[in-house]
Enzyme design. Sequence first.
Site, PDB file in Angstrom:
ATOM      1  N   TYR A 142       0.816  -1.206   0.000  1.00 40.51           N
ATOM      2  CA  TYR A 142       0.000   0.000   0.000  1.00 40.51           C
ATOM      3  C   TYR A 142       0.860   1.270   0.000  1.00 40.51           C
ATOM      4  CZ  TYR A 142      -4.741  -1.786   0.878  1.00 40.51           C
ATOM      5  OH  TYR A 142      -5.980  -2.360   0.770  1.00 40.51           O
ATOM      6  N   LYS A 189       2.756 -15.320   2.756  1.00 43.38           N
ATOM      7  CA  LYS A 189       3.023 -16.056   1.515  1.00 43.38           C
ATOM      8  C   LYS A 189       4.537 -16.297   1.490  1.00 43.38           C
ATOM      9  CE  LYS A 189       1.664 -17.744  -2.469  1.00 43.38           C
ATOM     10  NZ  LYS A 189       0.829 -18.956  -2.578  1.00 43.38           N
ATOM     11  N   ASP A 221      -3.266 -18.149   0.536  1.00 40.46           N
ATOM     12  CA  ASP A 221      -4.226 -18.853  -0.331  1.00 40.46           C
ATOM     13  C   ASP A 221      -4.962 -19.932   0.460  1.00 40.46           C
ATOM     14  OD1 ASP A 221      -1.748 -20.088  -0.162  1.00 40.46           O
ATOM     15  OD2 ASP A 221      -1.692 -20.766  -2.238  1.00 40.46           O
ATOM     16  N   ASP A 245      -6.546  -6.809   4.124  1.00 44.77           N
ATOM     17  CA  ASP A 245      -7.643  -6.148   3.433  1.00 44.77           C
ATOM     18  C   ASP A 245      -8.544  -7.192   2.784  1.00 44.77           C
ATOM     19  OD1 ASP A 245      -9.111  -3.975   2.303  1.00 44.77           O
ATOM     20  OD2 ASP A 245      -8.136  -4.421   0.388  1.00 44.77           O
ATOM     21  N   ASP A 249     -12.591  -8.720   4.219  1.00 38.40           N
ATOM     22  CA  ASP A 249     -13.854  -8.690   3.460  1.00 38.40           C
ATOM     23  C   ASP A 249     -14.401 -10.107   3.326  1.00 38.40           C
ATOM     24  OD1 ASP A 249     -13.725  -5.936   3.024  1.00 38.40           O
ATOM     25  OD2 ASP A 249     -14.368  -6.127   0.930  1.00 38.40           O
TER      26      ASP A 249
HETATM   27  C1  IPM Z   1     -10.418  -0.788   3.995  1.00 42.77           C
HETATM   28  C2  IPM Z   1     -10.631  -0.181   2.643  1.00 42.77           C
HETATM   29  C3  IPM Z   1      -9.419   0.686   2.304  1.00 42.77           C
HETATM   30  C4  IPM Z   1      -8.210  -0.210   2.223  1.00 42.77           C
HETATM   31  C5  IPM Z   1      -9.577   1.526   1.027  1.00 42.77           C
HETATM   32  C6  IPM Z   1     -10.813   2.381   1.064  1.00 42.77           C
HETATM   33  C7  IPM Z   1      -8.354   2.347   0.746  1.00 42.77           C
HETATM   34  O1  IPM Z   1     -10.852  -1.161   1.688  1.00 42.77           O
HETATM   35  O2  IPM Z   1     -10.302  -0.037   4.978  1.00 42.77           O
HETATM   36  O3  IPM Z   1     -10.377  -2.021   4.100  1.00 42.77           O
HETATM   37  O4  IPM Z   1      -7.946  -0.832   1.188  1.00 42.77           O
HETATM   38  O5  IPM Z   1      -7.501  -0.317   3.240  1.00 42.77           O
HETATM   39 MN    MN Z   2     -10.944  -3.185   2.464  1.00 43.57          MN
END
Ligand code: IPM
Ligand code: MN
Length: 371
Positions: A142, A189, A221, A245, A249
Site C-alpha cells: 500500500y 506467503k 491462499d 484487506d 472482506d
Molecule cells: C479498507 C478499505 C481501504 C483499504 C480503502 C478504502 C483504501 O478497503 O479499509 O479495508 O484498502 O484499506
Molecule cells: Mn478493504
Amino acid sequence: MFKKIAVLNGDGIGPEVTRQSVKVLKAIAEQFDHDFQFTEALIGADAIDKTGSPLPVETIDICVDSDAILFGAIGHPKYDNDPTAKVRPEQGLLGLRKALQLFANIRPVTTYTTLHFLSPLKSKNITGVDFIIYRELTGGIYFGKKELTSDGTTAIDECVYSRHEIERISHLAFQAAQKRRKKLTLVDKANVLETSRLWRKVVQEMAPAYSDVAVDYLYVDNAAMQIILNPKQFDIILTENMFGDIISDEASVISGSLGLLPSSSIGSKTALFEPIHGSYPQAAGKDIANPIGSILSTAMMLDHLGLTEEALLVRNAVEWTIENRFVTKDIDPVNFYFTSTVGELIIDFIHKNFFDRVNNENIELRKSTII
Ligand code: IPM
Ligand code: MN
C-alpha cells in the site's frame, strides 16, 4: 469524563451511519454523565469537492488534537473507473493512517445466531465463530514506491516491511491472544515473498516470549480457503496490509453482512474507529444503510477509552435490536427498519435499560419504542 471526538463523515453512506453513532455516543454520555465534545472534519471525495484535497491539513490537526476519531466511509464512483485520476478519495484515508501512524487495524469477526440464515455458509460451521484479524495498516505494498513508466506500459508497486513494523503489531496480536483462546495464526506467503519470510522469522523469534500462545502459520491462499471451510479454528489472525484487506472482506460473509462489522485502527497517537464497509454509494441518502458496523465501532472506541461498562451497554443494545429483528434492508429486505430508526431504538435501549437489562424488560421496551 471529558473526551474530544473527531467525526469524519466521509462519503456515500458515511454521514448517515456516523450520525447514528454520534447519537449513540451522546446517549452514553448522558446516561453515564460524561462530556463528549464532537468536532467534524472533512475527508475523501467530500473534502476534494470542498477544498481540492482528500485530506486537508485542518483534518489532521483536529484528529491529532482529539481523544478518538469516528470515521464513516470513503470512496465515490466518479473516481472508481478513472485509473488516471491523480487525486483520489482513498488517499484521504491512507494519508490519515500514515499521518497518525495507525499501524494496527483490528477487525473482530463474530456471528449472531438469529442471523445465521444470512450467511452463505452452513449454520453448523459458523456457530461460535469468534476471531479477530490484526491487519498491519501503514506498510507493505500500500505504501511502497509506485511507478508507471513514461510510456505507460509497465507499472511497479513495491512491497516493503521492516522488522520494527512487524514487531509492533505482532506484540499487540500476541497480547490479544493471551487474553483470549491463546492461539495466533500468521497469514503470509512465505513460500514466495521475501517480506513474508521476514514476517515469519520475526514472529518465530517473538513466540518464546509469549509461550502460553500457540502459533501457527498459513499461506494466504490456504487461509482464504480455511476461513470459509472452518472459521471456528481461528482466534487471532495476524497479517500484513494487503492480505488483511482481502481476508477481512472475505471473513465478513461469515457474519452475513458487511454492514455489521466494526474495526479500530490503533497507533501511537489518536486511534480511529470505523465500520469495515465502504461508502455504498447506491444507498447514500436513502436511510437504508446498516448502522451497526459503525455503532459497534463506537463500542470499540469506548473500550479503548477505558469505558468498558459503556461499551458493553452499546453491544447489548445492538444484540437486542438484532434478536428482535429491528434490522435494516441488507438483513431483511421485506420487513426492514430505516437506518435512523435502528439508531433510535438503540438509544431507547441505552436510556431505558441502564440499570437492569433483563429479557422481560426488553420485551416491554419493545412496546414502548417508537415503532
Ligand atoms: C479498507 C478499505 C481501504 C483499504 C480503502 C478504502 C483504501 O478497503 O479499509 O479495508 O484498502 O484499506
Ligand atoms: Mn478493504
